[in-house]
Design an enzyme around this catalytic site. Sequence first.
Site, mmCIF file in Angstrom:
data_model
loop_
_atom_site.group_PDB
_atom_site.id
_atom_site.type_symbol
_atom_site.label_atom_id
_atom_site.label_comp_id
_atom_site.label_asym_id
_atom_site.label_seq_id
_atom_site.Cartn_x
_atom_site.Cartn_y
_atom_site.Cartn_z
ATOM 1 N N LYS A 1 76.693 -24.459 -45.253
ATOM 2 C CA LYS A 1 75.667 -23.432 -45.931
ATOM 3 C C LYS A 1 74.621 -23.024 -45.071
ATOM 4 C CE LYS A 1 73.912 -21.213 -49.249
ATOM 5 N NZ LYS A 1 74.890 -19.863 -49.700
ATOM 6 N N ARG B 1 67.674 -27.668 -58.211
ATOM 7 C CA ARG B 1 66.799 -26.588 -58.556
ATOM 8 C C ARG B 1 65.606 -26.293 -57.537
ATOM 9 N NH1 ARG B 1 67.518 -24.433 -63.645
ATOM 10 N NH2 ARG B 1 65.515 -23.452 -63.571
ATOM 11 N N GLY C 1 58.829 -20.487 -62.428
ATOM 12 C CA GLY C 1 58.696 -18.976 -62.986
ATOM 13 C C GLY C 1 57.727 -18.299 -61.844
ATOM 14 N N GLU D 1 86.241 -16.098 -46.565
ATOM 15 C CA GLU D 1 85.702 -17.587 -46.482
ATOM 16 C C GLU D 1 86.054 -18.856 -47.403
ATOM 17 O OE1 GLU D 1 81.250 -18.140 -46.688
ATOM 18 O OE2 GLU D 1 81.332 -16.114 -47.462
ATOM 19 N N HIS E 1 92.871 5.778 -37.093
ATOM 20 C CA HIS E 1 92.650 5.477 -35.469
ATOM 21 C C HIS E 1 93.030 4.159 -35.456
ATOM 22 C CE1 HIS E 1 90.070 9.013 -35.592
ATOM 23 N NE2 HIS E 1 89.196 8.461 -36.461
ATOM 24 N N LYS F 1 83.582 -12.598 -48.415
ATOM 25 C CA LYS F 1 83.715 -13.672 -49.606
ATOM 26 C C LYS F 1 85.312 -14.134 -49.560
ATOM 27 C CE LYS F 1 80.644 -14.527 -49.814
ATOM 28 N NZ LYS F 1 79.502 -14.086 -49.154
ATOM 29 N N CYS G 1 62.303 -23.610 -59.841
ATOM 30 C CA CYS G 1 61.942 -25.412 -59.874
ATOM 31 C C CYS G 1 62.470 -25.939 -61.052
ATOM 32 C CB CYS G 1 60.482 -25.250 -59.868
ATOM 33 S SG CYS G 1 59.634 -24.274 -58.778
HETATM 34 C C1 AGP Z 1 78.026 -16.278 -46.373
HETATM 35 O O1 AGP Z 1 78.730 -16.352 -47.546
HETATM 36 C C2 AGP Z 1 78.244 -17.455 -45.401
HETATM 37 N N1 AGP Z 1 77.815 -18.460 -46.019
HETATM 38 C C3 AGP Z 1 77.538 -17.083 -44.169
HETATM 39 O O2 AGP Z 1 78.140 -16.060 -43.399
HETATM 40 C C4 AGP Z 1 76.037 -16.646 -44.103
HETATM 41 O O3 AGP Z 1 75.702 -15.693 -44.585
HETATM 42 C C5 AGP Z 1 75.665 -16.871 -42.603
HETATM 43 O O4 AGP Z 1 75.751 -18.171 -42.189
HETATM 44 C C6 AGP Z 1 74.025 -16.514 -42.772
HETATM 45 O O5 AGP Z 1 73.369 -17.569 -43.375
HETATM 46 P P1 AGP Z 1 71.899 -17.296 -43.674
HETATM 47 O O6 AGP Z 1 71.462 -16.052 -44.381
HETATM 48 O O7 AGP Z 1 71.232 -18.417 -44.182
HETATM 49 O O8 AGP Z 1 71.041 -16.948 -42.285
#
Ligand code: AGP
Length: 607
Positions: A602, A28, A102, A486, A502, A483, A2
């Site tokens: 996000k 935060r 906290g 993306e 394979h 990572k 927070c």
């Molecule tokens: C991960 O870096 C991405 N932002 C994306 O794959 C993410 O993990 C996925 O959209 C799932 O999100 P969530 O954990 O909020 O469900």
Amino acid sequence: MCGIFGSILKNGEAAPLIHAGLKRLEYRGYDSVGEATIHEGKLFLKKDAGKIDDVHAILNLDDIPGRLGIGHTRWATHGAPYKINAHPHTDCNEEIAVVHNGIIENYADLKLELENIGHIFKSKTDTEVIAHLVEEKLKEGFSLIDAVRETVNRLDGSYALAVISIKEPDKIVCARMESPLVVGITNNAIYCASDIPAFLPLTNKAVIIENGELVVLSDEGYEIRKLADWTVVPRQPEKIDWDPEMAEKQGYPHFMLKEIYEQPLTLRNTLRLQEQYLELMTEFLDRAGEVFLVAAGTSYHACLAASYMFSKLAFLATHPIISSEFVEQHGKSVNIDSTILFVSQSGETADTLSAVEHAHLRAATLLGLTNVIGSTLTRVSRVYVCQQSGPEIGVAATKTFTSQLSVLAQLALRLAKKRGKMSHVDIEVLESRLKQIPDVAETILATQSEKIKQLAKKYYERQCFFFLGRGISWATASEGRLKLMEIAYVPAIAFPAGESKHGPISLIESGFPVIFVCPKDDTHKTIMSNIMEMKARGASILVLCEEGDEEIKGLADDFIEIPKGVPEILSPILYVIPLQALAYYITLERGHDPDMPRNLAKSVTVK
Ligand code: AGP
């Protein structure tokens, strides 16, 4: 995580400054907000659930009398994001107000003790015990400073807190244990805050409050004391030369790097989760007919790793499933005996929620692991665990992934204990190693970052990468691959190293980069032959291995070392950190923004 803020002005109203300070701390936490001031011997308080702008539009957070006050913007950890759980919290007589960032681990015991002597609690939070403890000490005749000292000496856990009382209306008493706390100084005012951005536009003179310290703010300035021996700490303000945007990132160039470096703290938080929910979830997993672990993206990789943890520790078979495929793959077989643990940091991912909906219709038992209290996943789950990572701003999940792994490892360990599948000695060893994980993460970040930066400079122009691992390290490799893809927009493929021959090995040609995740575990021998297969065809080999693992290092072109003694089951939590950083630095070398990668969001709230 927070944001707290407090201010004492020699002239003028504190509320508009508190409001503005909280606004600068909103990254935060943003699920509820509140302010309290003291004016003419009375306590004034405004708070509600919701984002600051929305609450301000209704309550007008600037319109509270008084030149002294405190405020809080919340990221719920204990108690859903409702008005009653918003800070500031008060005592029985509404004469004391407290804001806190906290986790108070022993709040339940303290609450019971206080209720037994007649205190009435209004909220479901851990924080409210602080206001009532201070009330008790003031009743016993302690001064406000001493009452706060006595109170914090009874608290277990982490805190940055600020307390005001109408009994001593000219001071703010703050204390810190782990959660950040800083003081800002001007000629006309003094501020306390969770972070420098909160008062940076007002002053760049800041005093960092250290762990185990209490600080009293008043018109005369500030006085710091060590809680342990009550000695006065003479500390001068530092001059901060950050611009506001930099400040929100605590001096880091990007939120992603800041969140990578926050992992030691967020991992410590995962070791302080509420017992009863972990125990309840373990109970459900233990009596489940069949268990599915369902999630998308990074969270799916946590499920993949967890399937190894549950099997190896508790002999529980689980099915890690990608959310968008759940209905197609298992829709018909899911039934009342199925238990599904949905993992989602946002708790709002549409693919995951539609799997939830289907499972609900088939009467399955729904469990949730998320980072956002109050999210849809928390509302549809029979039991949920909140992982306490705090808000994650960078689109690429980092700290939330390692926190998910830590929680899932704790669940697997509890299940193993419950089922008697491990000896007490093995359980104790693993529990103590789990406790060491945050420190080891700190060591990796401190010792390997420079090297990772150099490796990024060496590899950033490569057009495609392989990420390989065996066993649980396949999950680590898969996350490393995601990572890089993306945020750096580099094509990358991850698969279990045993699969190379394979098919995928046909892509290998001279200089093709192959990243191997190879902790010293049962797969150590076999992965060496996989490395040699790749090397024989000219691949550039970068390995993540245990410190001093000369066998593996001898086969590689480059290596990143992880401290010794990391148990296989916990290895993804630590071995993924260098891969997060490598993706970050390669992204910078390729000139892209790690925080806002193209085409991504996000929280993916569309199917
Ligand atoms: C991960 O870096 C991405 N932002 C994306 O794959 C993410 O993990 C996925 O959209 C799932 O999100 P969530 O954990 O909020 O469900």
